[in-house]
Design an enzyme around this catalytic site. Sequence first.
Site, short mmCIF file in Angstrom:
data_model
loop_
_atom_site.label_atom_id
_atom_site.label_comp_id
_atom_site.label_asym_id
_atom_site.label_seq_id
_atom_site.Cartn_x
_atom_site.Cartn_y
_atom_site.Cartn_z
N GLU A 184 0.84 -1.19 0.00
CA GLU A 184 0.00 0.00 0.00
C GLU A 184 0.88 1.25 0.00
OE1 GLU A 184 -2.80 -0.14 3.22
OE2 GLU A 184 -3.82 -1.92 2.44
N HIS A 191 -8.22 1.17 1.82
CA HIS A 191 -8.01 1.05 3.27
C HIS A 191 -8.91 2.01 4.04
CE1 HIS A 191 -4.77 -0.56 6.20
NE2 HIS A 191 -5.90 -0.38 6.83
#
Length: 527
Positions: free
Chosen positions: A262, A280
Amino acid sequence: MPKVLVSDKLSETAVQIFRDNGVDVDFLPDVGKDKEKLLEIIGQYDGLAIRSATKVTEKVIAAADNLKVVGRAGIGVDNVDIPQATAKGIIVMNTPFGNSITTAEHAISLLLSLARQIPAADASTRAGKWEKSKFMGVEVTAKTLGIIGCGNIGAIVADRAQGLKMKVIAFDPFLTPERALDLGVEKVELDELLARADFISLHTPLTDATRGIISAENIAKMKTGARLINCARGGLVDEVALKEALESGKLAGAAMDVFEVEPATDNPLFEAPNLIATPHLGASTNEAQENVALQVAEQMSAYLMHGAISNALNFPSISAEEAPRLMPFVKLAEMLGSFAGQLTESGIKGVRIEFEGHVADLNTKPMVSALLTGVLKPLLGDVNMVSAPVLAKDRGMHVETVNREQQGAYENYIRLTVITERQERSVAGTVFADGKPRLIQVKGVNMEAEITPAMLYITNEDKPGFIGRLGTLLGNEGVNIANFNLGRVESGGDAIALINIDGELSDKQLATIAALEGVKQAKSLKF
């Protein structure tokens, strides 16, 4: 008056909590992004309140001459150098439970979106199409939801799913039958969950035991047409295997809020059909962000004004006066817990902790917390000495403590008994005059062994020639033995070998040892 710097965006209400508690506070929400400015001013503060933008690096900690506490509004502390903070005596706190409801609700939102293909249908309709027959969905009523990891968030998901009239089954080694009954879920093993569930939602931390738990092998065990939701950690899912399962039609859909890397700006999964991806967002609600901000302000104020420590990741609740006597036993307790936790393979119903001798007169609460931390960490990962008792309670683990005067040969000892659904197993230890923890009993077998970073635990048949075969095998594998400790119940019965080794064993080496004639169990232990 202690002084706190708020270097990220916390709410005005949280800032006011500091002031109401008598703490001087500077609210500079952009300083966290300015490394040089932060280094310039950090030396004047006793506390630092942050979110994720501020990076509390080794340089920042070195410049923080007066810093006593760092408070993270949220659970993740990847932006804090905890070892360096610990070395300098800085408490690092987080707020591990403030995002639970928000994350659970996001998982349910993704579940419903998967069932009705809402994102794809929305995009199609906005494109001027009217593909009503293309987006045939499924009802969630009477479907089976499999929850992997039934802690705080998993329990909330189970509750919400039951409100949707879903059947909920759960896999969690620490979930007791009594707790499962309270939650209204059916506790099952992982293979059964994979075979039965129409939807699977992940709510387990990322540890060595859970990494890649959704593997190609486990996807093959799932129902054809099952759907997967992951709002926990990216590394739980083999993304290549998931992509193949979506493309082949093995899985009808997947919803991913977290990814192995990420920010996930270029992930091969994005090319897969029937995938919902969100960036997220598990903790991204106004309520959750406010909750963790208020919580961290309260925690930091309590510590700076009164010395109270809560949700600390690097320090138990211990006063300065008792620390010199207590800390060796806290270390022993965590090692005993870790020893038992690494060897326990079935659900834990409870633990019994016995303190005998002078140690029973000390503050045993930090020792209990340290011991539970050791027990839970091998499977839960994100555990600290404050959160461990809460996590144990969430899983319905019964914790019993017994304090008594010296009765045996040792002036002090701690015995931990782990009670599972199948058996009871105990391990005991003490602290010698040199301040080092020692094991003195394992499964009722008396033996003395120093606890070192890497150890090999073996149960074997007590027969002639075994020690020689084991020593030869370890030598052939290039494993150096630092110490070799033995014990047995009776001649010719079961024996235990605890071997201190230099370096860690590979999976291949451990498998070779486990296959040796006479070995009943072989475990690699890390401390």
